[in-house]
Write a protein that holds these residues in place. Structure first.
Motif: not given
Length: 232
Positions: A195-196, A203-204
């Motif tokens: 999902w990211w 990066w988050a």
């Protein structure tokens, strides 16, 4: 293939992974990942390394900058996926040489690749710890002797790019620098969940997992500002 200069960094804009791989393989290029950090902190040395070779948009920052420059069809191509795309497409008719990581990591990488692709031709491999100049020369000579079609070097930038340039002088082939991709492939290091990745938030995720990265990630704010002000 179109390209643009982003803070002086020549970054190509492939429309697909297949286009990039075909272009790089045909020209026996050295593939160099380009992201926001490399664009923002470019020096004469780092620009030279990328501009002599084939810089491609590894991160969403590079994609955003290319689109702002007028290339709307460009896609993000993570290097940690690209090398596996190359193997998947060409494991039946190309030969490979792997360099990088700790000995157990590169051995694990080779074992996993051979399990996934039983017909793959890995002509040789070794870890990424070249302790002497002679070890480096021996490696380059071995590559020239075995003549692989594709060489993957996982040692981190700019060390891997400088080494690949020396290798290519003795043996033209498709080269790609992989950083820590062998560690990710073998499961020694976790990549961000799907999902990211799909939402361009790797990066988050890394920041959540490693808050100490804040001093690096804060520079992304500057990058976005320069991008919005059309100063890249």
């Amino acid at each position: 293939m179109d390209y643009k200069l982003l803070n002086g960094v020549q970054t190509f804009a492939p429309k697909s992974r297949e286009d990039l791989i075909s272009f790089a393989l045909k020209g026996q290029k050295i593939l160099v990942a380009v992201n926001a950090e490399k664009i923002l902190h470019a020096t004469d040395v780092s620009r030279g390394i990328i501009n002599r070779n084939l810089g491609y948009p590894d991160g969403i920052g590079a994609v955003m900058a290319l689109k702002q420059k007028g290339i709307k069809s460009v896609v993000k191509i993570p290097g940690c996926e690209l090398w596996l795309d190359i193997i998947k497409a060409y494991h039946n008719d190309k030969s490979f040489y792997l360099v990088g990581g700790k000995q157990e990591i590169v051995e694990g990488t080779v074992s996993k690749l051979k399990f996934a692709y039983p017909k793959i031709n890995i002509v040789n491999f070794r870890n990424g710890y070249l302790k002497t100049e002679q070890e480096k020369l021996n490696l380059i000579d071995d590559i020239a002797r075995r003549k692989p079609d594709v060489v993957f070097v996982a040692m981190g930038s700019p060390k891997q790019e400088l080494l690949m340039e020396e290798m290519r002088q003795k043996h033209p082939a498709l080269y790609q620098g992989l950083g820590g991709s062998f560690d990710v492939y073998t499961g020694n290091v976790d990549r961000a969940p799907k999902w990211w990745v799909d939402n361009n938030l790797e990066w988050a995720y890394r920041l959540v997992k490693q808050p100490s990265r804040i001093t690096r990630q804060i520079h992304l704010v500057k990058f976005v500002y320069l991008l919005k002000m059309n100063k890249l």
